[in-house]
Design a protein around this motif. Structure first.
Motif, mmCIF file in Angstrom:
data_model
loop_
_atom_site.group_PDB
_atom_site.id
_atom_site.type_symbol
_atom_site.label_atom_id
_atom_site.label_comp_id
_atom_site.label_asym_id
_atom_site.label_seq_id
_atom_site.Cartn_x
_atom_site.Cartn_y
_atom_site.Cartn_z
ATOM 1 N N ALA A 165 4.844 -3.125 7.316
ATOM 2 C CA ALA A 165 4.582 -3.242 6.090
ATOM 3 C C ALA A 165 3.374 -2.602 5.213
ATOM 4 O O ALA A 165 2.060 -2.316 5.799
ATOM 5 N N GLY A 166 3.420 -2.080 4.272
ATOM 6 C CA GLY A 166 2.340 -1.458 3.522
ATOM 7 C C GLY A 166 1.336 -2.486 3.012
ATOM 8 O O GLY A 166 0.329 -2.014 2.856
ATOM 9 N N PHE A 167 1.846 -3.550 2.549
ATOM 10 C CA PHE A 167 1.096 -4.816 2.000
ATOM 11 C C PHE A 167 1.740 -5.923 2.164
ATOM 12 O O PHE A 167 2.922 -6.067 2.456
ATOM 13 N N VAL A 168 0.944 -6.967 2.487
ATOM 14 C CA VAL A 168 1.244 -8.342 2.641
ATOM 15 C C VAL A 168 0.350 -9.100 2.089
ATOM 16 O O VAL A 168 -0.977 -8.969 2.189
ATOM 17 N N PHE A 169 0.656 -10.564 1.818
ATOM 18 C CA PHE A 169 -0.127 -11.478 1.562
ATOM 19 C C PHE A 169 -0.593 -12.120 2.695
ATOM 20 O O PHE A 169 0.369 -12.436 3.584
ATOM 21 N N GLU A 170 -1.723 -12.458 3.017
ATOM 22 C CA GLU A 170 -2.181 -13.199 4.236
ATOM 23 C C GLU A 170 -1.504 -14.387 4.613
ATOM 24 O O GLU A 170 -1.362 -14.593 5.695
ATOM 25 N N GLU A 171 -1.181 -15.134 3.562
ATOM 26 C CA GLU A 171 -0.462 -16.317 3.707
ATOM 27 C C GLU A 171 0.855 -16.299 4.495
ATOM 28 O O GLU A 171 1.563 -17.029 4.913
ATOM 29 N N LYS A 203 -0.856 4.454 8.447
ATOM 30 C CA LYS A 203 -1.823 3.741 7.602
ATOM 31 C C LYS A 203 -1.793 2.092 7.946
ATOM 32 O O LYS A 203 -0.659 1.710 7.989
ATOM 33 N N ALA A 204 -2.826 1.361 8.054
ATOM 34 C CA ALA A 204 -2.752 0.070 8.181
ATOM 35 C C ALA A 204 -2.323 -0.675 7.339
ATOM 36 O O ALA A 204 -2.504 -0.165 6.005
ATOM 37 N N THR A 205 -2.051 -1.734 7.573
ATOM 38 C CA THR A 205 -1.169 -2.867 6.348
ATOM 39 C C THR A 205 -2.454 -3.101 5.521
ATOM 40 O O THR A 205 -3.346 -3.739 5.844
ATOM 41 N N VAL A 206 -2.235 -3.112 4.091
ATOM 42 C CA VAL A 206 -3.276 -3.725 3.103
ATOM 43 C C VAL A 206 -2.950 -4.970 2.990
ATOM 44 O O VAL A 206 -1.788 -5.563 3.047
ATOM 45 N N ILE A 207 -4.041 -5.959 3.208
ATOM 46 C CA ILE A 207 -3.911 -7.643 3.312
ATOM 47 C C ILE A 207 -4.698 -7.910 2.096
ATOM 48 O O ILE A 207 -5.872 -7.727 1.963
ATOM 49 N N ALA A 208 -4.120 -9.031 1.362
ATOM 50 C CA ALA A 208 -4.774 -9.581 0.400
ATOM 51 C C ALA A 208 -4.343 -11.056 0.214
ATOM 52 O O ALA A 208 -3.357 -11.504 0.581
ATOM 53 N N SER A 209 -5.003 -11.908 -0.288
ATOM 54 C CA SER A 209 -4.677 -13.181 -0.463
ATOM 55 C C SER A 209 -3.788 -13.462 -1.532
ATOM 56 O O SER A 209 -4.265 -13.051 -2.572
ATOM 57 N N GLY A 233 1.062 1.224 -3.826
ATOM 58 C CA GLY A 233 2.277 1.806 -4.774
ATOM 59 C C GLY A 233 2.800 0.537 -5.493
ATOM 60 O O GLY A 233 2.857 -0.598 -5.104
ATOM 61 N N ARG A 234 3.096 0.653 -6.947
ATOM 62 C CA ARG A 234 3.638 -0.621 -7.544
ATOM 63 C C ARG A 234 4.900 -1.347 -7.115
ATOM 64 O O ARG A 234 4.787 -2.418 -6.857
ATOM 65 N N HIS A 235 5.883 -0.505 -6.440
ATOM 66 C CA HIS A 235 6.986 -1.020 -5.839
ATOM 67 C C HIS A 235 6.443 -1.846 -4.535
ATOM 68 O O HIS A 235 7.294 -2.842 -4.090
ATOM 69 N N CYS A 236 5.518 -1.216 -3.715
ATOM 70 C CA CYS A 236 5.194 -1.869 -2.603
ATOM 71 C C CYS A 236 4.564 -3.356 -2.912
ATOM 72 O O CYS A 236 4.961 -4.411 -2.308
ATOM 73 N N LEU A 237 3.775 -3.611 -4.085
ATOM 74 C CA LEU A 237 3.361 -4.880 -4.358
ATOM 75 C C LEU A 237 4.383 -5.732 -5.099
ATOM 76 O O LEU A 237 4.430 -6.984 -4.707
ATOM 77 N N THR A 238 5.047 -5.077 -5.624
ATOM 78 C CA THR A 238 6.302 -6.068 -6.261
ATOM 79 C C THR A 238 7.281 -6.555 -5.374
ATOM 80 O O THR A 238 7.768 -7.703 -5.404
ATOM 81 N N ASP A 239 7.554 -5.733 -4.225
ATOM 82 C CA ASP A 239 8.307 -6.189 -3.243
ATOM 83 C C ASP A 239 7.836 -7.472 -2.503
ATOM 84 O O ASP A 239 8.422 -8.496 -2.150
ATOM 85 N N ALA A 240 6.448 -7.434 -2.235
ATOM 86 C CA ALA A 240 5.700 -8.519 -1.695
ATOM 87 C C ALA A 240 5.769 -9.778 -2.563
ATOM 88 O O ALA A 240 6.071 -10.855 -2.175
ATOM 89 N N VAL A 241 5.657 -9.532 -3.873
ATOM 90 C CA VAL A 241 5.594 -10.693 -4.849
ATOM 91 C C VAL A 241 6.893 -11.463 -4.876
ATOM 92 O O VAL A 241 7.018 -12.756 -4.884
#
Length: 328
Positions: A165-171, A203-209, A233-241
């Motif tokens: 994953a490019g981005f995930v919420f740590e939860e 690249k490592a996954t970006v993680i945020a709470s 990327g906007r779509h990367c964060l949108t998918d996670a949300v």
């Protein structure tokens, strides 16, 4: 010695399915070399060379393939020189025939130096090509089926096989398969057919709470602005949300936070909350959106090399010079 086709002109096309690796043992360079040798022996002038590296023959959605078609349309060469039929397509005899017929409409013959130099309209091709194109398509289907079976087996064994994953919420990390989150950059090295080392970096996954995300939303930041701040990327964060994990087959039960995001952003706007710290990011987002709209307008009015618009002819939108983009 003068070639039989002295004075005629040709374009060359080559393709392999896997980047950094030859397809069926025939590298891009080998294909080009054999095709050039045929042209030289026949006294044929090469007016263009095109090759797609790492694109399957089961699709015609290939940039260099589209550019090759455009050059045939605009420059009227006598031949398309290709190592063998599988470089054009591996979708079976029907698709092959349609592509060759389209080329014949531009009075462009097809030659296969890797198959003894036969031409698509020769008597030999009438016997050999149907068998080869059908066999190629069957082998592709068998390979795809075996790969799918292997992937399913690994998933059942609990082994992660999807891309990180490019981005995930740590939860959400405890809800995802092992390996889905890449904690450090992953470097891989392998040798290509010529012995050169090919180095790739994931690249490592970006993680945020989730808490940090909604704290920014409550201050009036949209997904676009937050993605810009976090280098995503906007779509990367949108998918996670929205809880789209891109690993549906692994059944990640990630919650959909989008309705909550919409509610809280609206509440911030209704309350007149607009933190000025976000303004530089908003300007960047607006500039990018303006550029994308301009590109869409240009694409809507572009003229194809054959005078058509949209997807009315082979390949992607290309100009008279064989390149993608608007024809001036």
């Amino acid at each position: 010695m003068t070639g039989l086709n002295e004075g005629k002109r040709a374009v060359i096309y080559a393709r392999v399915s896997t980047k950094g690796q030859a397809d069926s043992g025939v590298s891009i360079e080998t294909q080009l070399k054999v095709c050039r040798q045929w042209c030289q022996a026949e006294g044929v002038e090469v007016v263009g060379e095109f090759h797609d590296d790492g694109i399957s023959g089961t699709t015609t959605n290939r940039d260099e393939f589209a550019a090759m078609i455009a050059t045939i349309i605009s420059q009227d060469p006598d031949f398309l020189v290709v190592y063998d039929t599988s470089r054009i397509t591996r979708e079976g005899n029907d698709k092959y025939n349609k592509l060759v017929q389209a080329l014949e409409g531009f009075k462009c013959g097809v030659v296969y130096p890797g198959m003894g130099g036969i031409t698509a309209d020769s008597q030999a091709a009438r016997f050999v090509v149907p068998f080869k194109t059908t066999t190629d398509s069957i082998l592709v289907k068998e390979s795809t089926s075996k790969t799918r079976e292997s992937v399913n087996r690994l998933i059942e064994e609990g082994v992660h096989v999807s891309r990180s994953a490019g981005f995930v919420f740590e939860e959400d990390i405890p809800l995802m398969p092992k390996g889905r989150v890449l904690l450090e950059d992953r470097v891989r090295e392998k040798k290509d057919p010529d012995g050169a080392v090919v180095r790739t970096v994931t690249k490592a996954t970006v993680i945020a709470s989730e808490k940090d995300f909604f704290a920014l939303v409550d201050r009036g930041a949209s997904i676009e602005v937050i993605a810009e701040m976090w280098g995503l990327g906007r779509h990367c964060l949108t998918d996670a949300v929205k809880g789209k994990s891109r690993c549906v087959r692994e059944k990640c039960p990630i919650p959909d936070r989008y309705p909550e995001y919409v509610r809280r952003l609206k509440a911030a706007k209704d309350a007149g909350i607009c933190d000025p710290v976000f303004e530089p990011y908003r300007k960047t987002v607006r500039a990018r959106a303006s550029k994308e709209r301009a590109q869409c307008r240009a694409k809507a009015t572009e003229r194809r090399a054959d005078g058509n618009k949209g997807s009315e002819s082979l390949g992607k939108a290309v100009g008279d010079d064989g390149k993608k983009g608007v024809v001036q």
